[in-house]
Design a protein around this motif. Structure first.
Motif, PDB file in Angstrom:
ATOM      1  N   UNK A 282    -101.321  11.712  51.724  1.00  0.00           N
ATOM      2  CA  UNK A 282    -100.014  11.892  51.658  1.00  0.00           C
ATOM      3  C   UNK A 282     -99.235  11.532  52.904  1.00  0.00           C
ATOM      4  N   UNK A 283     -97.852  11.098  52.793  1.00  0.00           N
ATOM      5  CA  UNK A 283     -97.020  10.784  54.143  1.00  0.00           C
ATOM      6  C   UNK A 283     -95.885  11.533  53.993  1.00  0.00           C
ATOM      7  N   UNK A 284     -95.226  12.177  52.850  1.00  0.00           N
ATOM      8  CA  UNK A 284     -94.191  12.800  53.046  1.00  0.00           C
ATOM      9  C   UNK A 284     -93.972  14.412  53.108  1.00  0.00           C
ATOM     10  N   UNK A 285     -94.065  15.064  52.025  1.00  0.00           N
ATOM     11  CA  UNK A 285     -94.028  16.653  52.218  1.00  0.00           C
ATOM     12  C   UNK A 285     -95.612  16.823  52.697  1.00  0.00           C
ATOM     13  N   UNK A 286     -95.972  17.817  53.211  1.00  0.00           N
ATOM     14  CA  UNK A 286     -97.119  18.403  53.659  1.00  0.00           C
ATOM     15  C   UNK A 286     -97.969  18.418  52.812  1.00  0.00           C
ATOM     16  N   UNK A 287     -99.163  17.717  52.628  1.00  0.00           N
ATOM     17  CA  UNK A 287    -100.446  17.704  51.831  1.00  0.00           C
ATOM     18  C   UNK A 287    -101.773  17.666  52.441  1.00  0.00           C
ATOM     19  N   UNK A 288    -101.943  18.549  53.491  1.00  0.00           N
ATOM     20  CA  UNK A 288    -103.160  18.700  54.168  1.00  0.00           C
ATOM     21  C   UNK A 288    -103.865  19.820  54.165  1.00  0.00           C
ATOM     22  N   UNK A 289    -105.003  19.683  54.082  1.00  0.00           N
ATOM     23  CA  UNK A 289    -105.881  21.325  53.949  1.00  0.00           C
ATOM     24  C   UNK A 289    -107.061  20.757  54.786  1.00  0.00           C
ATOM     25  N   UNK A 290    -107.618  22.000  55.456  1.00  0.00           N
ATOM     26  CA  UNK A 290    -108.968  21.896  55.987  1.00  0.00           C
ATOM     27  C   UNK A 290    -110.051  22.387  55.067  1.00  0.00           C
ATOM     28  N   UNK A 291    -110.989  21.584  54.761  1.00  0.00           N
ATOM     29  CA  UNK A 291    -112.151  21.771  53.884  1.00  0.00           C
ATOM     30  C   UNK A 291    -113.323  22.683  54.736  1.00  0.00           C
ATOM     31  N   UNK A 292    -113.575  23.734  54.839  1.00  0.00           N
ATOM     32  CA  UNK A 292    -114.436  24.325  55.767  1.00  0.00           C
ATOM     33  C   UNK A 292    -115.802  24.246  55.045  1.00  0.00           C
ATOM     34  N   UNK A 293    -115.957  24.007  53.655  1.00  0.00           N
ATOM     35  CA  UNK A 293    -117.272  23.859  53.181  1.00  0.00           C
ATOM     36  C   UNK A 293    -118.070  22.520  53.706  1.00  0.00           C
ATOM     37  N   UNK A 294    -117.190  21.414  53.717  1.00  0.00           N
ATOM     38  CA  UNK A 294    -117.714  20.007  54.168  1.00  0.00           C
ATOM     39  C   UNK A 294    -117.297  19.392  55.490  1.00  0.00           C
ATOM     40  N   UNK A 295    -116.499  20.473  56.168  1.00  0.00           N
ATOM     41  CA  UNK A 295    -115.968  20.218  57.833  1.00  0.00           C
ATOM     42  C   UNK A 295    -115.235  18.868  57.401  1.00  0.00           C
ATOM     43  N   UNK A 296    -114.247  18.927  56.476  1.00  0.00           N
ATOM     44  CA  UNK A 296    -113.262  17.879  56.510  1.00  0.00           C
ATOM     45  C   UNK A 296    -111.742  18.229  56.278  1.00  0.00           C
TER      46      UNK A 296
END
Length: 858
Positions: A282-296
Motif C-alpha cells: 500500500x502507498x496511499x491510505x495507511x495499510x501497515x500493521x505489525x505482526x508480533x507473531x512473526x516479527x514482521x
C-alpha cells in the motif's frame, strides 16, 4: 496451529492484566526545580497558609518520588511560631556526592548516604510540645534527633520554595509529593492527596481546608492532557505508512519503499533501516500493521487483495512489484482478530463513493473474504476494534446510497458484527451538535467495558463509549495544535508496558512535506470534570478570594525574585552558560555611562514580536501568539539550539553528534551523553513547534536547522543580506534592510561560552567591514543622515571605533550641533580610558581632520 492459539491466549491474558494494572491513576504534585528559573519553581503551602496547633504528639507525613535530576534543595520546611525551623533537603559533600539530610535550626544531620530514585516511598516527621526529640521515618530508615525548640505552640508547613519571612529560599528539590497528612497522635486531622485540584488549589479530605500551590504541575493532569513527544517531517511523500509494536514500544514509519524508520518510545531514539528489495503493498491510505507473531511488518492492499511482508532479517519486502493504483478505500478502519490471526477491515471512500465492504484476511494462509454489511450505512473514518470475535464499529461519515453527492451525513452509532456468523447487532445511535469524526481504530478496556476513541474534536480529543448506553463522554482535553493538511490520518494506540495511550497524527499535503506528530497520555484517562468538578463545592471561601490568595503568592514570588536579583546583580558579570543556570545580563559596565545617542531607526521591515528567534542584542524567543517563551529554554536547550543554528550557517552539513556531545556533555560516558542528547533534541523540537515552521534536520548524524517562511531569525536573515550586499552594494533597498538588521546589535552579547567566541568575532568583523566600507563610499558620504546612522551602528559592535567617532563628530559639528559633538567625543575618551587604561591621544579637531582625509582618499 495449537501452539499459535496458545500463544494468542497468553498474549490476550497479558493484555487484560496490563489494562487492569493501568487503571491505577498517577497523582501528586510535580515540583519544578533547577530546570526552571526561580520565579517558575513550585511551592505548596498547606492549611491555607495558616498555622497548625502543636498537639501532644504531632506528625507530618507524605509520599515522595525523587526524580533523576540535580539532587539538591529543599523538600519541605516546618516553621514554628517561635522562629525555629525543621527542614528536609538534599545536600552535597566535598566530593559532590548527594544525600538527604535534616536541618534543625543551625544543626545539620545526614539521614543516609544514598538516594532512592524513581520510586514512591513514605516519609514522616513526628514531634511534640515539651519533648526534646524529633523522630524521622524516611523510607525504611528510622532515626531520632535532638529538638530544643522553646515556647512553640504552632507551626506552618511549606513544600518546595519558601517565602516565609526569614526563611526565604528558591532551592527546591526535584521531587514529586502526594498524600500529605497531619496526625494528632493516631487521629488524622488533615489529608491533602494532591489529586483532585482546581488549578492552584487542592483540598484536605477531612475539613476541606485548601493547600495553595504556586507554579503547580499536577501529575493527574497527564491522564487528561495530551503531551507531544515526537515529530517527523518526511519531505515530499505519497502517504507515509505507520504501525505500532506494543510489546517493544516501537513505532514503525515507512515514508517510501526504500526506508523504514523505527522510533523507540523508551529511549526516544530513531533507527533507520535501509530496504534492500521489494515493495510495500500500500502507498496511499495507511495499510501497515505489525505482526508480533512473526516479527514482521505487514503491508496490505484492499484493492489488489495483496499482502507484502517486511522481514527484519533480510530487510526486504516480499512483494516484487510496486503498487501504482490509487486506493478506493481511503480512511477505512482496520482491526486484528487475535482469536484466529486475521485482519478485519471495513468501509472507506474512493472515487466519490462511500463503502460498507467487510474484508477478512487470514494472515497465515493469506486467504481473502469480502462481503457487504448491508445493515450499516456505507461510510469512511469509522472506528473499530475486535473483542471476542465481535467487530465493534463506531461512527463515521457516509450516505445511505454510498454516493457522495446524495445526502452525506455524520453518524454517531455503535454496531457489532459477529465474525463467525456474520450477524449484526445495533446498540444505539445519538446526535451531536458539533460535527466530528473518529479515527480509524479504538481501544477496548475490559476493566470498565468501555471503548476509547480518538476524534478530531479540538484537533485531538479522546471520548469514551459503551454498549450499555448512548452517552458519549469526553475523557481528555483537546490537543488544540493547528494542523495544516490536505489529508489527515490519525490513530490511537495503547502501550501495556508504558501504561500510556498514544495519539498519532499524519498530515499530508498535495504539494509539500508530510508531518507525523505523536502525543502521549497516561492510562486510564481521567475526565477534566473528575479532576476539578468535585472539589469546587469544598471551598469555604469565594472563588475570587482564593484566586486572590494564590495570585498574591505568585506575585510575592515574582517580586522577591526581582528584588533579590537587583540586590545581587549590581556590578557583577553574569556566569557563563552551564547546566546550573543562566540569566541574560542587561547592563553595561556600571562605571561607563555613554552619552551617545541610540541610532535612529529606519522604517521597520522585520518583525521580532512573534514567531521569532533573536540572537542579535540578546537571546530571545517569541511564539506564534507573541508570547515570550525564552524562559522555557533551559541552559542545555538554549546551547543545543545555538550550536545547531550557528553551525548550520558555516558548515554545509551542520554539526555532528560527536561535537555536540563534546561541548554539552563532555563529562559523561558516550551512552549517557547520547541519551541526554536525544531527550534534549525531543524537548527542543517541541519548543520550536510553538514558534512556527522550524525543522531540525538529521542527515547521518549531522544536524541542521531550517526556518519556514513564517519564522524570522535575525542572525540568519542578516547573514543573507550581508551576502547580497557584497554581491551588489548599490541596491538601496537591500542596504536599508541590512542597516535595520545590523542595528539590532552584537551576536549574543550576554551569553558566554568558549566555543561561541569565534562566531561573535566573525559576525562583528563582517558587520564592521560592511559598515566601514559604506561609511567611506561616495554615495553614502553625501547622505549625512544615513552616515550618522551607520556610525552609530558601528558603535554597537565596536565602542572604540575611531572612524565612526570622527564621522559622527564631524557631521554633528558641521550641522551646528557643536555641543553634542563635544559630548560624544568626551564620552568616547572616558570609555577609552576605562577600557584600555590609557588616555586618548587625539583631540577632537584632529579626529575630524583625519576623517576628512579618509573621505578625500575614498
Amino acid at each position: 496451529m495449537t501452539i499459535m492459539k496458545a500463544i494468542l491466549t497468553v498474549l490476550i491474558t497479558i493484555l487484560t492484566v496490563s489494562f487492569s494494572q493501568a487503571n491505577d491513576v498517577n497523582y501528586g504534585l510535580y515540583f519544578k526545580s533547577y530546570a526552571d528559573f526561580g520565579k517558575d519553581r513550585t511551592s505548596l503551602v498547606v492549611n491555607n497558609g495558616r498555622e497548625l496547633k502543636l498537639q501532644n504528639e504531632t506528625s507530618v507525613s507524605f509520599d515522595v518520588f525523587i526524580r533523576k535530576e540535580l539532587e539538591f534543595g529543599y523538600i519541605l520546611h516546618i516553621i514554628s511560631d517561635s522562629g525555629d525551623k525543621i527542614a528536609l533537603n538534599f545536600s552535597a559533600d566535598s566530593k559532590n556526592s548527594r544525600y538527604p539530610s535534616l536541618i534543625i535550626n543551625e544543626n545539620f544531620y545526614p539521614v543516609t548516604n544514598k538516594i532512592t530514585f524513581e520510586k514512591w516511598f513514605p516519609v514522616s516527621l513526628r514531634f511534640s510540645a515539651g519533648k526534646d526529640s524529633l523522630h524521622l521515618s524516611y523510607d525504611d530508615i528510622k532515626k531520632s534527633y535532638p529538638l530544643n525548640f522553646k515556647d512553640w505552640s504552632a507551626f506552618k508547613v511549606v513544600f518546595g520554595i519558601c517565602l516565609f519571612q526569614g526563611f526565604e529560599t528558591f532551592e527546591t528539590a526535584a521531587v514529586n509529593i502526594r498524600d500529605v497528612r497531619i496526625y494528632n497522635r493516631e487521629t488524622l486531622i488533615r489529608h491533602w492527596p494532591l489529586k483532585e485540584h482546581n488549578n492552584s488549589l487542592c483540598y484536605d479530605l477531612v475539613n476541606h481546608i485548601p493547600a495553595l500551590a504556586v507554579n503547580p504541575q499536577w501529575l493527574i493532569d497527564s491522564h487528561a492532557n495530551w503531551k507531544k513527544i515526537y515529530a517527523w517531517e518526511f519531505g515530499q511523500s505519497n502517504n507515509p505508512q505507520y504501525a505500532f509494536d506494543g510489546r517493544r514500544d516501537i513505532f514503525y514509519l515507512v515514508p517510501d519503499e526504500k526506508t523504514i524508520i523505527a522510533h523507540h518510545l523508551v529511549s526516544g531514539k530513531d533507527s533507520t533501516i535501509q530496504v534492500k528489495g521489494g515493495y510495500p503493498a500500500s502507498i496511499s491510505t495507511n495499510g501497515l500493521v505489525y505482526d508480533h507473531l512473526n516479527d514482521e511488518l505487514l503491508s496490505y492492499n484492499l484493492d489488489e487483495k495483496t499482502i507484502s511482508r517486511f522481514s527484519f532479517k533480510r530487510c526486504e519486502w516480499s512483494k516484487a512489484t510496486p503498487c501504482k493504483e490509487e486506493t478506493r478505500f481511503w480512511h477505512h478502519t482496520m482491526s486484528i482478530n487475535e482469536a484466529d490471526s486475521s485482519l478485519v477491515a471495513f468501509g472507506g471512500y474512493g472515487y466519490y463513493h462511500y463503502k460498507n465492504d467487510l474484508f477478512t484476511v487470514k494472515l497465515n494462509g493469506e486467504t481473502w473474504e469480502r462481503n457487504q454489511l448491508l445493515t450499516l450505512m456505507p461510510r469512511y473514518s469509522a472506528a473499530s476494534v475486535v473483542v471476542d470475535n465481535q467487530l465493534y464499529i463506531f461512527g463515521g461519515r457516509g450516505s445511505e446510497t454510498g454516493k457522495q453527492e446524495v445526502n452525506p451525513q455524520h453518524k454517531y452509532d455503535l454496531y457489532s458484527v459477529d465474525l463467525r456468523s456474520g450477524e449484526t447487532t445495533f446498540f444505539w445511535e445519538t446526535q451531536s451538535d458539533a460535527l466530528y469524526l473518529p479515527c480509524g481504530n479504538m481501544i477496548y478496556n475490559p476493566s470498565d467495558s468501555c471503548f476509547y476513541v480518538l476524534t478530531n474534536i479540538e484537533n485531538g480529543t479522546l471520548i469514551r463509549i459503551t454498549t450499555r448506553h448512548s452517552s458519549i463522554e469526553k475523557v481528555s482535553r483537546g490537543i488544540n495544535q493547528p494542523i495544516r493538511a490536505d489529508f489527515l490520518f490519525y490513530n490511537v494506540f495503547f502501550s501495556p508496558g508504558q501504561q500510556k495511550l498514544y495519539a498519532l497524527f499524519c498530515s499530508n499535503l498535495k504539494q509539500g512535506p508530510s508531518l507525523l506528530s505523536l502525543y502521549e497520555m497516561n492510562f486510564p484517562p481521567v475526565t477534566p470534570s473528575e479532576i476539578q468538578g468535585s472539589i469546587i463545592q469544598k471551598s469555604h471561601l469565594p472563588g475570587s478570594v482564593m484566586v486572590g490568595i494564590t495570585a498574591g503568592l505568585a506575585l510575592g514570588i515574582a517580586a522577591y525574585c526581582f528584588f533579590a536579583s537587583r540586590r545581587k546583580k549590581a556590578g557583577k558579570r553574569q556566569p557563563a552558560i552551564g547546566v546550573q543556570g543562566e540569566k541574560e545580563a542587561t547592563a553595561r559596565h556600571p562605571e561607563i555611562v555613554p552619552d551617545r545617542e541610540t541610532p535612529a531607526e529606519p522604517a521597520k521591515t522585520f518583525d521580532r514580536t512573534k514567531q521569532c528567534i533573536s540572537l542579535l542584542g540578546g537571546f530571545n524567543v517569541m511564539d506564534r501568539e507573541g508570547n515570550n517563551i525564552t524562559s522555557n529554554f533551559t541552559p542545555i536547550l538554549k546551547n543545543l539550539l545555538l550550536l545547531i543554528l550557528l553551525y548550520s550557517e558555516i558548515e554545509e552539513k551542520g554539526i555532528n553528534n560527536k561535537k555536540i556531545d563534546s561541548l554539552l556533555w563532555s563529562g559523561k560516558e558516550d551512552k549517557a551523553a547520547r541519551n541526554n542528547r536525544n531527550v534534549s533534541l525531543t524537548r527542543l523540537k517541541l519548543l520550536l513547534e510553538n514558534v512556527g515552521n522550524i525543522s531540525l534536520l538529521n542527515n547521518n548524524g549531522f544536524w541542521k536547522i531550517s526556518f519556514g517562511e513564517d519564522v524570522f531569525c535575525d542572525y540568519h536573515t542578516t547573514l543573507l543580506y550581508i551576502k547580497r550586499h557584497k554581491k551588489d552594494d548599490t541596491d538601496q533597498t537591500n542596504l536599508l534592510k541590512l542597516l535595520e538588521l545590523l542595528m539590532y546589535g552584537q551576536l549574543l552579547p550576554y551569553t558566554q561560552a568558549d566555543w561561541l567566541d569565534r562566531f561573535k568575532s566573525n559576525y562583528s568583523s563582517d558587520a564592521i567591514d560592511v559598515l566601514y566600507n559604506l561609511l567611506l563610499s561616495k554615495n553614502i558620504v553625501k547622505d549625512e543622515k544615513l552616515s550618522l546612522q551607520i556610525a552609530d551602528t558601528i558603535f554597537l559592535f565596536d565602542s572604540l571605533n575611531e572612524e565612526a567617532l570622527g564621522i559622527k563628530c564631524s557631521i554633528l559639528y558641521n550641522s551646528g550641533k557643536k555641543g553634542l559633538a563635544k559630548s560624544t567625543y568626551d564620552s568616547f575618551v572616558k570609555e577609552y580610558k576605562a577600557m584600555l587604561g590609557d588616555d586618548y591621544r587625539y583631540s577632537l579637531p584632529k579626529v575630524m581632520e583625519a576623517v576628512q582625509t579618509l573621505k578625500i582618499r575614498s
